[in-house]
Design a protein around this motif. Sequence first.
Motif, PDB file in Angstrom:
ATOM      1  N   GLY A  19       4.637   3.664   1.635  1.00  0.00           N
ATOM      2  CA  GLY A  19       3.760   2.503   1.684  1.00  0.00           C
ATOM      3  C   GLY A  19       2.598   2.797   2.619  1.00  0.00           C
ATOM      4  O   GLY A  19       2.786   3.289   3.732  1.00  0.00           O
ATOM      5  N   CYS A  20       1.398   2.496   2.153  1.00  0.00           N
ATOM      6  CA  CYS A  20       0.196   2.881   2.909  1.00  0.00           C
ATOM      7  C   CYS A  20      -0.518   1.696   3.558  1.00  0.00           C
ATOM      8  O   CYS A  20      -1.677   1.814   3.970  1.00  0.00           O
ATOM      9  N   MET A  21       0.172   0.579   3.691  1.00  0.00           N
ATOM     10  CA  MET A  21      -0.455  -0.623   4.226  1.00  0.00           C
ATOM     11  C   MET A  21      -0.946  -0.434   5.666  1.00  0.00           C
ATOM     12  O   MET A  21      -1.991  -0.940   6.034  1.00  0.00           O
ATOM     13  N   ARG A  22      -0.230   0.292   6.465  1.00  0.00           N
ATOM     14  CA  ARG A  22      -0.528   0.351   7.897  1.00  0.00           C
ATOM     15  C   ARG A  22      -1.198   1.647   8.355  1.00  0.00           C
ATOM     16  O   ARG A  22      -1.109   2.005   9.527  1.00  0.00           O
ATOM     17  N   ILE A  23      -1.888   2.338   7.451  1.00  0.00           N
ATOM     18  CA  ILE A  23      -2.511   3.601   7.854  1.00  0.00           C
ATOM     19  C   ILE A  23      -3.990   3.449   8.197  1.00  0.00           C
ATOM     20  O   ILE A  23      -4.637   4.426   8.565  1.00  0.00           O
ATOM     21  N   ALA A  24      -4.517   2.251   8.119  1.00  0.00           N
ATOM     22  CA  ALA A  24      -5.959   2.033   8.323  1.00  0.00           C
ATOM     23  C   ALA A  24      -6.446   2.524   9.680  1.00  0.00           C
ATOM     24  O   ALA A  24      -7.576   3.007   9.793  1.00  0.00           O
ATOM     25  N   ASN A  25      -5.630   2.414  10.702  1.00  0.00           N
ATOM     26  CA  ASN A  25      -6.057   2.789  12.051  1.00  0.00           C
ATOM     27  C   ASN A  25      -5.692   4.220  12.425  1.00  0.00           C
ATOM     28  O   ASN A  25      -5.876   4.627  13.568  1.00  0.00           O
ATOM     29  N   LYS A  26      -5.190   4.966  11.458  1.00  0.00           N
ATOM     30  CA  LYS A  26      -4.834   6.360  11.724  1.00  0.00           C
ATOM     31  C   LYS A  26      -6.028   7.263  11.417  1.00  0.00           C
ATOM     32  O   LYS A  26      -6.891   6.942  10.618  1.00  0.00           O
ATOM     33  N   SER A  27      -6.036   8.415  12.041  1.00  0.00           N
ATOM     34  CA  SER A  27      -7.097   9.390  11.782  1.00  0.00           C
ATOM     35  C   SER A  27      -6.812  10.110  10.467  1.00  0.00           C
ATOM     36  O   SER A  27      -5.688  10.077   9.953  1.00  0.00           O
ATOM     37  N   GLU A  32      -3.178  12.960   6.906  1.00  0.00           N
ATOM     38  CA  GLU A  32      -2.898  14.235   6.238  1.00  0.00           C
ATOM     39  C   GLU A  32      -1.495  14.727   6.605  1.00  0.00           C
ATOM     40  O   GLU A  32      -0.742  15.196   5.731  1.00  0.00           O
ATOM     41  N   GLU A  33      -1.118  14.598   7.871  1.00  0.00           N
ATOM     42  CA  GLU A  33       0.225  14.985   8.303  1.00  0.00           C
ATOM     43  C   GLU A  33       1.283  14.108   7.640  1.00  0.00           C
ATOM     44  O   GLU A  33       2.344  14.615   7.227  1.00  0.00           O
ATOM     45  N   LEU A  34       1.024  12.808   7.528  1.00  0.00           N
ATOM     46  CA  LEU A  34       1.961  11.907   6.843  1.00  0.00           C
ATOM     47  C   LEU A  34       2.144  12.314   5.383  1.00  0.00           C
ATOM     48  O   LEU A  34       3.275  12.364   4.878  1.00  0.00           O
ATOM     49  N   ILE A  35       1.041  12.574   4.710  1.00  0.00           N
ATOM     50  CA  ILE A  35       1.106  12.972   3.298  1.00  0.00           C
ATOM     51  C   ILE A  35       1.854  14.284   3.143  1.00  0.00           C
ATOM     52  O   ILE A  35       2.739  14.409   2.278  1.00  0.00           O
ATOM     53  N   ASP A  36       1.518  15.266   3.964  1.00  0.00           N
ATOM     54  CA  ASP A  36       2.201  16.563   3.882  1.00  0.00           C
ATOM     55  C   ASP A  36       3.700  16.405   4.124  1.00  0.00           C
ATOM     56  O   ASP A  36       4.515  16.997   3.409  1.00  0.00           O
ATOM     57  N   PHE A  61      -6.865   7.539   3.336  1.00  0.00           N
ATOM     58  CA  PHE A  61      -6.058   8.325   2.403  1.00  0.00           C
ATOM     59  C   PHE A  61      -6.984   9.151   1.505  1.00  0.00           C
ATOM     60  O   PHE A  61      -6.752  10.336   1.263  1.00  0.00           O
ATOM     61  N   GLY A  62      -8.038   8.512   1.031  1.00  0.00           N
ATOM     62  CA  GLY A  62      -9.007   9.183   0.172  1.00  0.00           C
ATOM     63  C   GLY A  62      -9.730  10.334   0.854  1.00  0.00           C
ATOM     64  O   GLY A  62     -10.096  11.319   0.204  1.00  0.00           O
ATOM     65  N   GLU A  63      -9.947  10.205   2.156  1.00  0.00           N
ATOM     66  CA  GLU A  63     -10.578  11.312   2.888  1.00  0.00           C
ATOM     67  C   GLU A  63      -9.698  12.560   2.844  1.00  0.00           C
ATOM     68  O   GLU A  63     -10.202  13.680   2.764  1.00  0.00           O
ATOM     69  N   VAL A  64      -8.387  12.349   2.879  1.00  0.00           N
ATOM     70  CA  VAL A  64      -7.475  13.494   2.750  1.00  0.00           C
ATOM     71  C   VAL A  64      -7.606  14.095   1.354  1.00  0.00           C
ATOM     72  O   VAL A  64      -7.682  15.312   1.202  1.00  0.00           O
ATOM     73  N   LEU A  65      -7.651  13.249   0.329  1.00  0.00           N
ATOM     74  CA  LEU A  65      -7.784  13.765  -1.037  1.00  0.00           C
ATOM     75  C   LEU A  65      -9.134  14.448  -1.260  1.00  0.00           C
ATOM     76  O   LEU A  65      -9.215  15.428  -2.010  1.00  0.00           O
TER      77      LEU A  65
END
Length: 146
Positions: A19-27, A32-36, A61-65
């Motif tokens: 769930g990606c609801m709370r990733i807004a304040n992450k770098s 990228e580390e979460l996704i990996d 999330f899109g910046e990682v993609l």
Amino acid sequence: MKYYQLSNTQYHVSAIGMGCMRIANKSVQEVEELIDTALDCGINFFDHADIYGGGKSEEVFGEVLAKRPELRDKMIIQSKCGIVPGKRYDFSKDYIINAVNGTLDRLHTDHLDLLLLHRPDALCDYEEVADAFNTLNKEGKVCQFG
């Protein structure tokens, strides 16, 4: 990891989704580390919504993609739309199509695997919703709906 085939689709989704609801304040690096980590654990299902973090969750999330587009092929991405802060709900064709286009831009992808109506309103115009879904599907922007 255990996987399930979503009924009437080609998708095999991990039993656990991210769930990606709370990733807004992450770098970008943290996301990228979460996704990996998720992918390394066999998690292939990522859940978003246009309102999560006011769109910022999809952006980071899109910046990682954008940085690593090869990751997209390893993911099943779901997003949701329809909740409008201060208005409650909007399931009009124009809103759904504009919401999806915004999500695609923020996620740096050309399609969503799944699109859900976020807390569907029993009073919405189902024919208008169906028209939006058909349009998005024909354009290749969304593969499955719910």
